[in-house]
Design a protein around this motif. Structure first.
Motif, PDB file in Angstrom:
ATOM      1  N   LYS A  98      -7.953  -1.018  -3.442  1.00 15.47           N
ATOM      2  CA  LYS A  98      -7.533  -1.048  -2.051  1.00 15.47           C
ATOM      3  C   LYS A  98      -8.520  -1.777  -1.158  1.00 15.47           C
ATOM      4  O   LYS A  98      -8.129  -2.414  -0.175  1.00 15.47           O
ATOM      5  CB  LYS A  98      -7.351   0.386  -1.523  1.00 15.47           C
ATOM      6  CG  LYS A  98      -6.128   1.093  -2.066  1.00 15.47           C
ATOM      7  CD  LYS A  98      -5.957   2.457  -1.437  1.00 15.47           C
ATOM      8  CE  LYS A  98      -5.626   2.365   0.033  1.00 15.47           C
ATOM      9  NZ  LYS A  98      -5.330   3.675   0.642  1.00 15.47           N
ATOM     10  N   SER A  99      -9.793  -1.736  -1.496  1.00 16.86           N
ATOM     11  CA  SER A  99     -10.818  -2.347  -0.645  1.00 16.86           C
ATOM     12  C   SER A  99     -11.039  -3.811  -0.969  1.00 16.86           C
ATOM     13  O   SER A  99     -11.056  -4.666  -0.075  1.00 16.86           O
ATOM     14  CB  SER A  99     -12.137  -1.578  -0.774  1.00 16.86           C
ATOM     15  OG  SER A  99     -11.959  -0.220  -0.440  1.00 16.86           O
ATOM     16  N   THR A 100     -11.202  -4.134  -2.235  1.00 17.79           N
ATOM     17  CA  THR A 100     -11.585  -5.497  -2.634  1.00 17.79           C
ATOM     18  C   THR A 100     -10.396  -6.355  -3.060  1.00 17.79           C
ATOM     19  O   THR A 100     -10.502  -7.582  -3.077  1.00 17.79           O
ATOM     20  CB  THR A 100     -12.592  -5.446  -3.784  1.00 17.79           C
ATOM     21  OG1 THR A 100     -11.973  -4.844  -4.934  1.00 17.79           O
ATOM     22  CG2 THR A 100     -13.818  -4.625  -3.394  1.00 17.79           C
ATOM     23  N   VAL A 156       0.871  -1.170   0.000  1.00 18.63           N
ATOM     24  CA  VAL A 156       0.000   0.000   0.000  1.00 18.63           C
ATOM     25  C   VAL A 156       0.909   1.222   0.000  1.00 18.63           C
ATOM     26  O   VAL A 156       1.748   1.375   0.902  1.00 18.63           O
ATOM     27  CB  VAL A 156      -0.929   0.009   1.225  1.00 18.63           C
ATOM     28  CG1 VAL A 156      -1.736   1.296   1.261  1.00 18.63           C
ATOM     29  CG2 VAL A 156      -1.850  -1.193   1.223  1.00 18.63           C
ATOM     30  N   VAL A 157       0.752   2.071  -1.002  1.00 16.32           N
ATOM     31  CA  VAL A 157       1.603   3.251  -1.147  1.00 16.32           C
ATOM     32  C   VAL A 157       0.980   4.406  -0.378  1.00 16.32           C
ATOM     33  O   VAL A 157      -0.211   4.689  -0.508  1.00 16.32           O
ATOM     34  CB  VAL A 157       1.779   3.618  -2.638  1.00 16.32           C
ATOM     35  CG1 VAL A 157       2.705   4.820  -2.774  1.00 16.32           C
ATOM     36  CG2 VAL A 157       2.330   2.426  -3.418  1.00 16.32           C
ATOM     37  N   PHE A 158       1.797   5.081   0.423  1.00 13.88           N
ATOM     38  CA  PHE A 158       1.337   6.240   1.172  1.00 13.88           C
ATOM     39  C   PHE A 158       1.572   7.493   0.325  1.00 13.88           C
ATOM     40  O   PHE A 158       1.470   7.438  -0.898  1.00 13.88           O
ATOM     41  CB  PHE A 158       2.068   6.323   2.518  1.00 13.88           C
ATOM     42  CG  PHE A 158       1.971   5.059   3.327  1.00 13.88           C
ATOM     43  CD1 PHE A 158       0.795   4.313   3.353  1.00 13.88           C
ATOM     44  CD2 PHE A 158       3.059   4.599   4.053  1.00 13.88           C
ATOM     45  CE1 PHE A 158       0.703   3.145   4.095  1.00 13.88           C
ATOM     46  CE2 PHE A 158       2.972   3.435   4.800  1.00 13.88           C
ATOM     47  CZ  PHE A 158       1.802   2.697   4.818  1.00 13.88           C
ATOM     48  N   ASN A 159       1.884   8.583   0.976  1.00 18.89           N
ATOM     49  CA  ASN A 159       2.133   9.822   0.240  1.00 18.89           C
ATOM     50  C   ASN A 159       3.564   9.825  -0.299  1.00 18.89           C
ATOM     51  O   ASN A 159       4.529   9.754   0.472  1.00 18.89           O
ATOM     52  CB  ASN A 159       1.930  11.038   1.156  1.00 18.89           C
ATOM     53  CG  ASN A 159       0.482  11.172   1.579  1.00 18.89           C
ATOM     54  OD1 ASN A 159      -0.416  10.912   0.783  1.00 18.89           O
ATOM     55  ND2 ASN A 159       0.259  11.548   2.828  1.00 18.89           N
ATOM     56  N   ASN A 179       0.084   8.117  -5.140  1.00 23.02           N
ATOM     57  CA  ASN A 179      -0.356   8.175  -3.754  1.00 23.02           C
ATOM     58  C   ASN A 179      -1.579   7.296  -3.512  1.00 23.02           C
ATOM     59  O   ASN A 179      -2.471   7.180  -4.366  1.00 23.02           O
ATOM     60  CB  ASN A 179      -0.688   9.616  -3.361  1.00 23.02           C
ATOM     61  CG  ASN A 179       0.559  10.481  -3.293  1.00 23.02           C
ATOM     62  OD1 ASN A 179       1.667   9.963  -3.225  1.00 23.02           O
ATOM     63  ND2 ASN A 179       0.372  11.789  -3.313  1.00 23.02           N
ATOM     64  N   ASN A 180      -1.614   6.670  -2.320  1.00 27.15           N
ATOM     65  CA  ASN A 180      -2.783   5.912  -1.853  1.00 27.15           C
ATOM     66  C   ASN A 180      -3.218   4.837  -2.845  1.00 27.15           C
ATOM     67  O   ASN A 180      -4.409   4.650  -3.085  1.00 27.15           O
ATOM     68  CB  ASN A 180      -3.950   6.863  -1.563  1.00 27.15           C
ATOM     69  CG  ASN A 180      -3.591   7.911  -0.527  1.00 27.15           C
ATOM     70  OD1 ASN A 180      -2.973   7.590   0.491  1.00 27.15           O
ATOM     71  ND2 ASN A 180      -3.937   9.162  -0.799  1.00 27.15           N
ATOM     72  N   THR A 181      -2.262   4.149  -3.412  1.00 21.87           N
ATOM     73  CA  THR A 181      -2.586   3.039  -4.321  1.00 21.87           C
ATOM     74  C   THR A 181      -2.119   1.729  -3.706  1.00 21.87           C
ATOM     75  O   THR A 181      -1.242   1.692  -2.834  1.00 21.87           O
ATOM     76  CB  THR A 181      -1.897   3.223  -5.687  1.00 21.87           C
ATOM     77  OG1 THR A 181      -0.477   3.347  -5.494  1.00 21.87           O
ATOM     78  CG2 THR A 181      -2.431   4.445  -6.400  1.00 21.87           C
ATOM     79  N   SER A 182      -2.725   0.650  -4.190  1.00 25.56           N
ATOM     80  CA  SER A 182      -2.344  -0.687  -3.754  1.00 25.56           C
ATOM     81  C   SER A 182      -1.897  -1.482  -4.977  1.00 25.56           C
ATOM     82  O   SER A 182      -2.497  -1.354  -6.050  1.00 25.56           O
ATOM     83  CB  SER A 182      -3.518  -1.386  -3.069  1.00 25.56           C
ATOM     84  OG  SER A 182      -3.170  -2.697  -2.676  1.00 25.56           O
TER      85      SER A 182
END
Length: 645
Positions: free
Chosen positions: A583-585, A547-550, A598-601
């Motif tokens: 990110k959810s499923t 999971v990528v943050f900022n 940013n914010n990617t999985s």
């Protein structure tokens, strides 16, 4: 020297009759009595010992094994001997059996015990020898079988009674030992009916039972990491908590008060309980993980006071990797909370890190609330922001507790508050009660042994010590272990927890082990100690779901990052971007994306410059987590999904 060279050139195969005369000759004489090189060399052709071919054949199966397999084989043989005692199976056959059963000791012992017993050959009873006059004819031996008589059962074999033996073959003058024809090629096992269900674990450690016996009656042991932005008051809060619990001598506290006053830092007197080094006290910040222990009504709690400064995040990661629960300290002073919580502050980063490292329970201490006159509005404002953030990170609402307190004044730490402004709106638990209500995580004591090394130091004598958290399994004194990724074996000479000697330690313990049989320079921080029969995997390439943050620069193929795996810090390269996920499923959104923002999985492939010890997250959660950092900032966290050997 010339004399010896002359001797080596002599040929003693030629006949010479003058040996009696040459004794005592000088070096100038023609012949000397020292043997020639050809005579001195051992002649295998006339030897009765085994030939080289036989020796090679005996060791052939063992020579084909790798160093790792040899270590595992030796460990299996030791366990088999401990269970069965002496066995008459050859080493070669035993090694072949171990390799066939893939080092499964229980299956090997079952195979040995279930091997059909070789029955003794029938005793030759009445023997009639018909002699002949012709010298060229051999005597004729006639064997007459007789019905089997009653027998004695000794060691599982049927032995004829003495009366059944003919007097010709067993004269009275023979010793009693000759009455018994015990076969020598049978395994030394008991032949009772219990062979069908042998008690394999009779001499082994039943880990769960020993764990219940050792730890069942005592208080649960909990490791709590204290995190938060720099200057949030973490060390002061914990120091005051320990003082109020009576864990610190009053004379020592008086000394700290006098010394801190001389330096103009009287407010730091409680922080000095955990910040013990001179540099930490002079700079007024925590630099390394401080440790202290106290007890609540139901638990023994070990504090891991992590540094809050961004320069010491690697030390904070090392401390958080040892923790079961977390205490997040925030500064309620206006402007200070916003500094730590906004982008670039350590409040957010620490929250992300502890959750990514597997901590699922957190207590939030809203510290220094006395600076805002115990304002309920300020407390609610902080709670609202943090609750939303912690839920986004992955903490459940039921696993997060907020406590208003003051580390300097000691309000609401070990007892109910006495401040009127605070009592007017807060009637919840004090900080000590919140810590006491933490749930102890389940200890995976039945899994194969794993210990991640976070410190190495010289012990007494010739041995050296390693310390670290036991991730899974248990360890006892005298155990053989494997140090990975070097795959070198060692023996555990002693064990300790907080300098107290232990006979056995379990998963979740922060233990110190004294090792022998291995050189200190061959062991490094970040290595993993493991069971030789079930070693940890070693690889230089693996896939991870991250999971990528900022990030300021998008992650692309070939992106260099710093990998944090427990205490190991290693430069790596993101060699492939395999797929981008929801990110959810977890659904695949795009295969082989060009970059990750940013914010990617995503699922990526990571390549390490040298082999490291790691595990799949599905098999060992503790060794299946990784952190990726660049330029002193954590940019991603991930779980190992595939190891490429």
């Amino acid at each position: 020297m010339s004399r010896h060279r002359d001797i080596r050139n002599m040929d003693y195969l030629d006949d010479y009759d003058g040996y009696d005369d040459v004794y005592g000759h000088s070096v100038e004489d023609d012949y000397y009595i020292s043997p020639s090189n050809r005579q001195f060399i051992y002649n295998r052709e006339h030897s009765t010992r085994s030939s080289e071919g036989d020796i090679k054949e005996e060791d052939e199966s063992e020579a084909q094994l790798t160093d790792l397999e040899k270590t595992k084989v030796e460990s299996c043989i030791d366990q088999i001997k401990e269970t069965l005692g002496s066995i008459s199976i050859s080493r070669n056959d035993l090694i072949n059996m171990i390799m066939k059963e893939s080092f499964n000791v229980e299956k090997i012992i079952n195979t040995i015990l279930e091997t059909p017993r070789v029955q003794p050959e029938p005793v030759k009873e009445k023997v009639n020898i018909q002699s002949t006059t012709a010298q060229s004819e051999l005597p004729t031996i006639k064997v007459v079988s007789t019905p089997k008589t009653a027998t004695n059962v000794t060691k599982g074999f049927d032995l004829p009674q003495k009366e059944a033996r003919p007097p010709v073959l067993t004269p009275r003058s023979q010793s009693p030992s000759s009455d018994r024809e015990t076969p020598t090629n049978l395994p030394n096992v008991d032949a009772s009916e219990d062979l069908k269900t042998p008690k394999i674990r009779e001499n082994k450690l039943d880990v769960q039972q020993v764990y219940q016996k050792e730890r069942g009656d005592g208080k649960e042991h909990l490791y709590m990491v204290v995190i938060g932005h720099v200057d949030a008051g973490k060390s002061t809060l914990m120091g005051r908590l320990l003082c109020d619990l009576g864990q610190v001598n009053q004379r020592i506290m008086h000394k700290y008060e006098q010394e801190s006053r001389k330096l103009g830092k009287q407010s730091f007197m409680y922080a000095w309980v955990l910040d013990e080094t001179g540099e930490e006290r002079n700079r007024g910040i925590t630099m390394d993980v401080g440790r202290f222990q106290f007890e609540t009504d139901t638990k023994i709690v070990t504090i891991l006071d992590a540094p809050g400064h961004k320069d010491f995040i690697p030390n904070m990661i090392s401390g958080a990797g040892q923790a079961d629960v977390a205490l997040l300290v925030v500064d309620a002073t206006r402007g200070e909370f916003e500094t730590g919580f906004d982008a670039g502050g350590q409040t957010r980063e620490h929250g992300l890190l502890v959750r990514s490292l597997g901590v699922s329970q957190v207590a939030v201490a809203v510290n220094k609330l006395d600076t805002v006159a115990w304002s309920q509005e300020r407390f609610n404002e902080i709670v609202a922001k943090l609750k939303a953030f912690l839920k986004q990170v992955g903490f459940k609402d039921t696993d997060v507790t907020f406590v208003p307190c003051s580390g300097l004044t000691g309000q609401n730490l070990v007892s109910k508050p006495t401040e009127t402004e605070l009592i007017s709106w807060y009637d919840g638990s004090c900080l000590l009660d919140v810590i006491d209500k933490f749930r102890s995580p389940e200890r995976p004591v039945n899994k194969p042994f794993r210990l991640s090394i976070d410190d190495i130091f010289k012990g007494t004598g010739t041995a050296f010590c390693v310390s670290g958290r036991i991730e899974t399994g248990c360890l006892t004194v005298g155990d053989k272990i494997l140090v990975c990724p070097n795959r070198e074996s060692a023996i555990v000479k002693s064990l300790a927890i907080d300098e107290a000697p232990q006979a056995v330690v379990f998963a979740g313990d922060q233990a110190t082990a004294t090792l022998s049989g291995i050189e200190m320079q061959n062991v490094s921080v970040g290595n993993v100690l493991c069971d030789p029969t079930s070693p940890v995997q070693v690889a230089s390439q693996f896939q991870a779901r991250i999971v990528v943050f900022n990030v300021t620069v998008p992650i692309t193929k070939g992106f260099p990052v710093v990998l944090h795996h427990q205490s190991l810090v290693e430069p790596v390269v993101v060699s492939k971007l395999i797929s981008q996920l929801n990110k959810s499923t977890g659904e695949v959104l795009k295969k082989h994306p060009r970059f990750l923002g940013n914010n990617t999985s995503a699922i990526v492939e990571i390549k390490v410059s040298r082999p490291i010890a790691l595990e799949l997250y599905s098999e060992c959660k503790e060794l299946g987590r990784v952190m990726l950092r660049v330029g002193g900032v954590t940019i991603a966290a991930g779980l190992i999904t595939k190891i490429i050997l």
